[in-house]
Design a protein around this motif. Structure first.
Motif, PDB file in Angstrom:
ATOM      1  N   LEU A  39       0.822  -1.214   0.000  1.00  0.00           N
ATOM      2  CA  LEU A  39       0.000   0.000   0.000  1.00  0.00           C
ATOM      3  C   LEU A  39       0.858   1.266   0.000  1.00  0.00           C
ATOM      4  O   LEU A  39       0.481   2.277  -0.603  1.00  0.00           O
ATOM      5  CB  LEU A  39      -0.924   0.005   1.218  1.00  0.00           C
ATOM      6  N   SER A  40       2.005   1.210   0.661  1.00  0.00           N
ATOM      7  CA  SER A  40       2.876   2.392   0.720  1.00  0.00           C
ATOM      8  C   SER A  40       3.421   2.760  -0.653  1.00  0.00           C
ATOM      9  O   SER A  40       3.823   3.909  -0.886  1.00  0.00           O
ATOM     10  CB  SER A  40       4.028   2.146   1.694  1.00  0.00           C
ATOM     11  N   ALA A  41       3.419   1.796  -1.559  1.00  0.00           N
ATOM     12  CA  ALA A  41       3.913   2.064  -2.914  1.00  0.00           C
ATOM     13  C   ALA A  41       2.831   2.644  -3.822  1.00  0.00           C
ATOM     14  O   ALA A  41       3.131   3.091  -4.932  1.00  0.00           O
ATOM     15  CB  ALA A  41       4.458   0.775  -3.532  1.00  0.00           C
ATOM     16  N   GLN A  46      -7.691   5.895  -4.693  1.00  0.00           N
ATOM     17  CA  GLN A  46      -8.594   4.898  -5.259  1.00  0.00           C
ATOM     18  C   GLN A  46      -7.899   3.554  -5.444  1.00  0.00           C
ATOM     19  O   GLN A  46      -8.494   2.494  -5.218  1.00  0.00           O
ATOM     20  CB  GLN A  46      -9.159   5.391  -6.594  1.00  0.00           C
ATOM     21  N   ALA A  47      -6.635   3.596  -5.826  1.00  0.00           N
ATOM     22  CA  ALA A  47      -5.875   2.353  -5.997  1.00  0.00           C
ATOM     23  C   ALA A  47      -5.677   1.661  -4.652  1.00  0.00           C
ATOM     24  O   ALA A  47      -5.769   0.430  -4.549  1.00  0.00           O
ATOM     25  CB  ALA A  47      -4.526   2.643  -6.647  1.00  0.00           C
ATOM     26  N   ARG A  48      -5.433   2.441  -3.600  1.00  0.00           N
ATOM     27  CA  ARG A  48      -5.259   1.850  -2.267  1.00  0.00           C
ATOM     28  C   ARG A  48      -6.569   1.231  -1.772  1.00  0.00           C
ATOM     29  O   ARG A  48      -6.571   0.133  -1.201  1.00  0.00           O
ATOM     30  CB  ARG A  48      -4.767   2.915  -1.277  1.00  0.00           C
ATOM     31  N   ALA A  53      -9.828  -3.681  -0.745  1.00  0.00           N
ATOM     32  CA  ALA A  53     -11.022  -4.480  -1.020  1.00  0.00           C
ATOM     33  C   ALA A  53     -10.652  -5.847  -1.587  1.00  0.00           C
ATOM     34  O   ALA A  53     -11.317  -6.856  -1.305  1.00  0.00           O
ATOM     35  CB  ALA A  53     -11.931  -3.733  -2.005  1.00  0.00           C
ATOM     36  N   GLN A  54      -9.572  -5.886  -2.357  1.00  0.00           N
ATOM     37  CA  GLN A  54      -9.147  -7.143  -2.987  1.00  0.00           C
ATOM     38  C   GLN A  54      -8.532  -8.113  -1.983  1.00  0.00           C
ATOM     39  O   GLN A  54      -8.756  -9.330  -2.059  1.00  0.00           O
ATOM     40  CB  GLN A  54      -8.139  -6.836  -4.098  1.00  0.00           C
ATOM     41  N   VAL A  55      -7.752  -7.586  -1.029  1.00  0.00           N
ATOM     42  CA  VAL A  55      -7.001  -8.485  -0.137  1.00  0.00           C
ATOM     43  C   VAL A  55      -7.701  -8.784   1.190  1.00  0.00           C
ATOM     44  O   VAL A  55      -7.324  -9.729   1.885  1.00  0.00           O
ATOM     45  CB  VAL A  55      -5.585  -7.921   0.136  1.00  0.00           C
ATOM     46  N   LEU A  56      -8.685  -8.012   1.561  1.00  0.00           N
ATOM     47  CA  LEU A  56      -9.354  -8.250   2.842  1.00  0.00           C
ATOM     48  C   LEU A  56      -9.918  -9.667   2.992  1.00  0.00           C
ATOM     49  O   LEU A  56      -9.846 -10.243   4.084  1.00  0.00           O
ATOM     50  CB  LEU A  56     -10.464  -7.219   3.065  1.00  0.00           C
ATOM     51  N   PRO A  57     -10.488 -10.256   1.928  1.00  0.00           N
ATOM     52  CA  PRO A  57     -10.984 -11.633   2.083  1.00  0.00           C
ATOM     53  C   PRO A  57      -9.907 -12.627   2.523  1.00  0.00           C
ATOM     54  O   PRO A  57     -10.233 -13.654   3.113  1.00  0.00           O
ATOM     55  CB  PRO A  57     -11.513 -11.962   0.681  1.00  0.00           C
ATOM     56  N   ALA A  85     -11.384  -1.919   6.166  1.00  0.00           N
ATOM     57  CA  ALA A  85     -12.742  -2.312   5.798  1.00  0.00           C
ATOM     58  C   ALA A  85     -13.597  -1.076   5.519  1.00  0.00           C
ATOM     59  O   ALA A  85     -14.416  -1.066   4.595  1.00  0.00           O
ATOM     60  CB  ALA A  85     -13.371  -3.152   6.908  1.00  0.00           C
ATOM     61  N   LEU A  86     -13.386  -0.024   6.299  1.00  0.00           N
ATOM     62  CA  LEU A  86     -14.097   1.230   6.054  1.00  0.00           C
ATOM     63  C   LEU A  86     -13.674   1.833   4.719  1.00  0.00           C
ATOM     64  O   LEU A  86     -14.507   2.294   3.935  1.00  0.00           O
ATOM     65  CB  LEU A  86     -13.824   2.214   7.195  1.00  0.00           C
ATOM     66  N   ASP A  87     -12.379   1.842   4.458  1.00  0.00           N
ATOM     67  CA  ASP A  87     -11.870   2.388   3.193  1.00  0.00           C
ATOM     68  C   ASP A  87     -12.358   1.579   1.994  1.00  0.00           C
ATOM     69  O   ASP A  87     -12.608   2.126   0.916  1.00  0.00           O
ATOM     70  CB  ASP A  87     -10.341   2.401   3.196  1.00  0.00           C
ATOM     71  N   ALA A  88     -12.484   0.262   2.192  1.00  0.00           N
ATOM     72  CA  ALA A  88     -12.870  -0.627   1.086  1.00  0.00           C
ATOM     73  C   ALA A  88     -14.382  -0.698   0.881  1.00  0.00           C
ATOM     74  O   ALA A  88     -14.836  -1.308  -0.077  1.00  0.00           O
ATOM     75  CB  ALA A  88     -12.323  -2.031   1.348  1.00  0.00           C
ATOM     76  N   GLY A  89     -15.134  -0.081   1.780  1.00  0.00           N
ATOM     77  CA  GLY A  89     -16.588  -0.143   1.654  1.00  0.00           C
ATOM     78  C   GLY A  89     -17.168  -1.478   2.091  1.00  0.00           C
ATOM     79  O   GLY A  89     -18.293  -1.820   1.723  1.00  0.00           O
ATOM     80  N   ALA A  90     -16.438  -2.231   2.893  1.00  0.00           N
ATOM     81  CA  ALA A  90     -16.951  -3.490   3.448  1.00  0.00           C
ATOM     82  C   ALA A  90     -17.662  -3.154   4.758  1.00  0.00           C
ATOM     83  O   ALA A  90     -17.154  -3.389   5.853  1.00  0.00           O
ATOM     84  CB  ALA A  90     -15.800  -4.469   3.678  1.00  0.00           C
TER      85      ALA A  90
END
Length: 258
Positions: A39-41, A46-48, A53-57, A85-90
């Motif tokens: 994420l730091s990269a 929006q990309a973060r 959202a992709q890796v939380l599962p 989860a808040l940032d990802a909309g989960a």
């Protein structure tokens, strides 16, 4: 040599047992370290958010285990994943983690400089006002977050923003240009609900920016009430029953002349 080998095997087995017990959390911490580096990269917000959202599962089984155990204790993984989860909309996961963090007094990551209750309400309200949260999610998840944090230490401005967001969600309104919402499409009952949230926002923070909304909604509600009152009065007035035709006697048949 045989005794030494046996001792070595016993020690190795004991160490392996301890390692097995810690594997779940160790793996989760390694996962967190890896994802934070990735994420730091990423410089795009929006990309973060998309990456989270992709890796939380991948970490959800660990989080579900923590929630089910409900043991409490400071947990860096829970802290970061609440925010992610808040940032990802989960929203459902964020709400569950946020309530867990509030219940057990778990600190959020230092860089956010807010407690769990404030962070959860702030980020959900921001998402609602910016159009990232649907109306249904606002009515359910944001309203539940506001209810769950009633007794929490939180700035009035954060609560005000949440009340404003809930009211706006009822009309499909956001703070974005071109999304003014439609107060006129709401029923009198929904207008009253929206007005209550707007007034609470104004009471908590006079700079919440809802004064014009309150005036507009109050005007529509007054008009709806004025229209409904005569109709209701007329329906309740005695003697205003619909007229019924008098009963007619059946015609009698004449006997034929002989």
């Amino acid at each position: 040599m045989g005794h030494a080998r046996n001792h070595f095997q016993r020690v190795s087995a004991a160490n392996q047992g301890s390692a097995d017990q810690l594997t779940g959390q160790q793996q989760a911490l390694q996962w967190l370290h890896t994802q934070r580096a990735l994420l730091s990269a990423l410089q795009s917000r929006q990309a973060r958010e998309a990456h989270k959202a992709q890796v939380l599962p991948e970490i959800t089984p660990y989080l579900q285990g923590v929630l089910q155990a409900d043991a409490g204790g400071q947990d860096t993984i829970v802290s970061y994943c609440t925010v992610w989860a808040l940032d990802a909309g989960a929203w459902a996961l964020a709400l569950a983690l946020g309530q867990y963090a509030i219940r057990h007094g778990i600190d959020m990551p230092d860089e956010f400089k807010r407690n769990a209750a404030t962070l959860m309400v702030d980020l959900m309200a921001d998402a609602a006002l910016s159009g990232r949260m649907s109306g249904a999610d606002i009515s359910h998840h944001l309203a539940e977050a506001l209810h769950a944090t009633q007794g929490s230490n939180m700035p009035d401005q954060s609560r005000a923003k949440a009340h404003k967001a809930i009211a706006y969600g009822l009309a499909g309104k956001t703070t974005l240009a071109g999304q003014p919402g439609d107060w006129k499409s709401l029923s009198a009952a929904t207008l009253a609900l929206a007005l209550g949230h707007l007034q609470q926002a104004e009471q908590l923070d006079t700079n919440a920016g809802v004064k014009k909304d309150i005036a507009a909604v109050q005007k529509l509600l007054d008009a709806a009430t004025a229209t409904a009152a005569p109709v209701a009065a007329a329906a309740a007035t005695p003697g205003n029953k619909p007229a019924t035709k008098p009963a007619t006697k059946p015609a009698t048949k004449r006997k034929p002349k002989t």
